[in-house]
Design a protein around this motif. Structure first.
Motif: not given
Length: 333
Positions: A9-10, A89-96, A278-282, A314-316
Motif C-alpha cells: 500500500f505504501v 484489488n488496489g494492492i495486487t496485480p490483475f486485481s487478484a 500486471p502492476i497493481p491498479g494499472g 475518485i475511482t482508485y
C-alpha cells in the motif's frame, strides 16, 4: 492488515505521488489555479457521489445473494464487502486480491465458506458478464476513436475482451463441473502430501466437503431466476454509474460539447485495458491512457492533468483508503 499488504500500500501511494508529480511537472500552476476557480464543483460532487453509489449497489448485490441462501448479512457487513474488495484489488496485480479478501470478510460475518465461495463466484460471473456486454457496446462506439488516436492500444482492447470472455467460461466450468474442481484440488494437494501426508488427507476431506457445498449452492443459485435478474439489473446500473464518472469530471472542468456515450465508451475501454497491466491498479498505464484518450475534450494541458488526477483519486485511491478502514473493522459475528 498484514505487514506485506501495508508495504505494498505504501509503495502504491509513493508510485501515485511520483506519477502525479511527473504529470504536473510542466503544468502552469497559475493557469491551473485559474481553471480550478472557474470549475463547477457541483459536478465534481456528483462524480464523487457516483463512486459512492457504485459501492453501495455492490453491497446490495452481495446482500441479495446472501439473504437468498437462507443466511442473513447485516448492512454493516454488506457495506464492508466492496470496500475490502477495493483495497484487495488496489494492492495486487490483475486485481487478484479482491476475491480472497471478500471471502474472508463473508466468513467473518458468519457465512459458510463453501456457500460464501459460490456467492462470490456467482456475483463475479454476473459482474464479468455485464462488463463484457458493456465492453462489446463500447467497442462498437469507441473502437474507431482509439484505433485512430492510439493504434497500439486497439490491440490491447481486443486482447482484453478475449481474456474477460475466457475468464467467464472458466468460472462457469468451475461452478458446474465438480470433477474439474476436484481435479484441480488434487493437483494442489500433491506437493502438500509429500510434506505432510496425514494433514493433507484431513485437509482434503474438509476441502472436498466445501466443494460439494459450493457446487450444490451454485446450482441452486443459478435456478433462482428472480435473484439473478435483480443482480443483473443492479450490476448494470452499478457499472453505468461508474462509467459516468469521467463525464461528470469533464463537465466540472468546463468541457463543452461532450458526447456522453463516447466518454462512457472510452472509460469502459480504459478500464478493460488497465486490467491487463500486471502492476497493481494499472498504475502508470491508467494515467497515461486517460490523458491520451480524453485530451481532445479539454482546452489545455493543466485541465487534462487535473481531470486525470481527480479521476484516479475518485475511482482508485478513495476506494483504497476506505478499504483499509473497512478491513480493520471487525464483524459483529
Amino acid at each position: 492488515m498484514t505487514r506485506r499488504n501495508g508495504i505494498v500500500f505504501v509503495l502504491m501511494m509513493i508510485a501515485g505521488v511520483a506519477i502525479f508529480y511527473w504529470s504536473f511537472r510542466n503544468v502552469s500552476m497559475v493557469q491551473l489555479m485559474q481553471d480550478l476557480r472557474d470549475a463547477n464543483w457541483w459536478w465534481l460532487l456528483v462524480a464523487l457521489l457516483a463512486m459512492v453509489v457504485y459501492l453501495l449497489l455492490e453491497s446490495i448485490v452481495v446482500k441479495v445473494f446472501v439473504d437468498d441462501s437462507h443466511e442473513k448479512l447485516s448492512w454493516s457487513d454488506a457495506i464492508r464487502i466492496p470496500l475490502v474488495e477495493q483495497f484487495g484489488n488496489g494492492i495486487t496485480p490483475f486485481s487478484a486480491g479482491g476475491q480472497p479478501m471478500q471471502l474472508i470478510t463473508l466468513i467473518q460475518a458468519g457465512v459458510d465458506p463453501g456457500r460464501a465461495g459460490s456467492i462470490l463466484l456467482m456475483k463475479f460471473v454476473v459482474y464479468q458478464a455485464m462488463i463484457v456486454i458493456n465492453f462489446f457496446i463500447a467497442i462498437v462506439v469507441g473502437y474507431q476513436f482509439i484505433a485512430d488516436k492510439l493504434k497500439a492500444w486497439s490491440l490491447f482492447v481486443i486482447l482484453g475482451f478475449i481474456i474477460h470472455l475466457v475468464v467467464i467460461i472458466t468460472l462457469l466450468l468451475v461452478m458446474y463441473w465438480p470433477g474439474l474442481t476436484k481435479a484441480l484440488v488434487r493437483v494442489v494437494f500433491k506437493p502438500i502430501k509429500w510434506i505432510k501426508p496425514n494433514k493433507a488427507e484431513e485437509w482434503q476431506q474438509v476441502v472436498n466437503e466445501k466443494i460439494k457445498n459450493f457446487h450444490s449452492e451454485s446450482i441452486r443459485m443459478s435456478h433462482d431466476w428472480w435473484v439473478l435478474f435483480k443482480a443483473i439489473v443492479l450490476t448494470l446500473v452499478q457499472l453505468t454509474v461508474y462509467y459516468l464518472i469521467p463525464y461528470f469530471i469533464l463537465l466540472a472542468l468546463g468541457a463543452s460539447q461532450v458526447n456522453i456515450i463516447l466518454v462512457m465508451s472510452l472509460h469502459v475501454l480504459i478500464v478493460m485495458v488497465i486490467s491487463l497491466f500486471p502492476i497493481p491498479g494499472g498504475t502508470g498505464g491508467a494515467e497515461i491512457g486517460f490523458s491520451m484518450l480524453f485530451s481532445t475534450f479539454l482546452p489545455n494541458a493543466a485541465l487534462l492533468v487535473c481531470a486525470m488526477a481527480l479521476w484516479r483519486i475518485i475511482t482508485y485511491y478513495l476506494g483504497m483508503f476506505a478499504g483499509i478502514v473497512a478491513f480493520n473493522i471487525r464483524s459483529k459475528q
